[in-house]
Design a protein around this motif. Structure first.
Motif, short mmCIF file in Angstrom:
data_model
loop_
_atom_site.label_atom_id
_atom_site.label_comp_id
_atom_site.label_asym_id
_atom_site.label_seq_id
_atom_site.Cartn_x
_atom_site.Cartn_y
_atom_site.Cartn_z
N GLY A 26 59.15 43.97 45.64
CA GLY A 26 57.85 44.63 45.59
C GLY A 26 56.71 43.63 45.77
O GLY A 26 56.84 42.65 46.49
N ARG A 27 55.59 43.88 45.12
CA ARG A 27 54.39 43.05 45.26
C ARG A 27 54.52 41.78 44.41
O ARG A 27 54.18 41.77 43.25
CB ARG A 27 53.15 43.84 44.86
CG ARG A 27 52.81 45.00 45.80
CD ARG A 27 51.47 45.61 45.43
NE ARG A 27 50.38 44.66 45.57
CZ ARG A 27 49.12 44.92 45.25
NH1 ARG A 27 48.80 46.10 44.75
NH2 ARG A 27 48.20 44.02 45.40
N THR A 28 55.01 40.73 45.03
CA THR A 28 55.22 39.47 44.31
C THR A 28 54.10 38.47 44.54
O THR A 28 54.08 37.41 43.90
CB THR A 28 56.56 38.84 44.70
OG1 THR A 28 56.54 38.58 46.11
CG2 THR A 28 57.73 39.77 44.38
N PHE A 29 53.17 38.79 45.44
CA PHE A 29 52.08 37.87 45.73
C PHE A 29 51.25 37.61 44.47
O PHE A 29 50.87 38.54 43.76
CB PHE A 29 51.17 38.44 46.83
CG PHE A 29 50.01 37.54 47.16
CD1 PHE A 29 48.74 37.79 46.65
CD2 PHE A 29 50.18 36.42 47.96
CE1 PHE A 29 47.67 36.96 46.94
CE2 PHE A 29 49.12 35.59 48.26
CZ PHE A 29 47.86 35.86 47.75
N GLY A 30 51.00 36.35 44.19
CA GLY A 30 50.18 35.99 43.03
C GLY A 30 50.96 35.74 41.76
O GLY A 30 50.40 35.25 40.78
N ILE A 31 52.23 36.05 41.76
CA ILE A 31 53.04 35.79 40.57
C ILE A 31 53.29 34.29 40.48
O ILE A 31 53.73 33.67 41.46
CB ILE A 31 54.36 36.55 40.61
CG1 ILE A 31 54.09 38.05 40.53
CG2 ILE A 31 55.27 36.11 39.46
CD1 ILE A 31 55.33 38.90 40.70
#
Length: 123
Positions: A26-31
């Protein structure tokens, strides 16, 4: 929203080993980090370990330092918690979660919690 799925729990004898996995999608950007927490019956959820998104940095609770090792397989976007020299007090449900903070041990700073996986260590 990131999706995290834990696996690998089970039953082990004291002194034994287990390896937990946490697959991220899923949205893993910024983790920045994936954290491992555990919760035993009647106790609060506690920090166990954190692994940076690159897999290059790790942090551990004093209670598991030297016994547990965090790592990441970048090709699979999967994080691992290798648990050695297990003790009965390691018995708990283990969760992984994601944070945009660096190395934080505070559960409030994490989200995307997985469903948890049971680890039971017999004496």
């Amino acid at each position: 929203q990131v999706q995290l799925v834990e696996s690998g729990g089970g039953l082990a004898q004291a002194g034994g080993s287990l390896r937990l996995s946490c697959a991220a999608s899923g949205r893993t950007f910024g983790i920045r980090c994936i954290g491992w927490f555990r919760q035993a019956p009647g106790k609060e959820r506690e920090f166990v370990a954190a692994i940076s998104w690159s897999g290059g940095n790790t942090w551990y609770a004093d209670s598991v330092k030297g016994r547990f090792t965090g790592s990441k397989d970048n090709a699979k976007n999967t994080f691992y918690l290798q648990m050695n020299s297990l003790k009965p007090e390691d018995t708990a449900v283990y969760y992984c979660a994601a944070t945009r903070y660096w190395g934080t041990q505070s559960a409030e700073m994490y989200d995307g919690w997985g469903q948890g996986t049971q680890v039971t260590v017999s004496s």
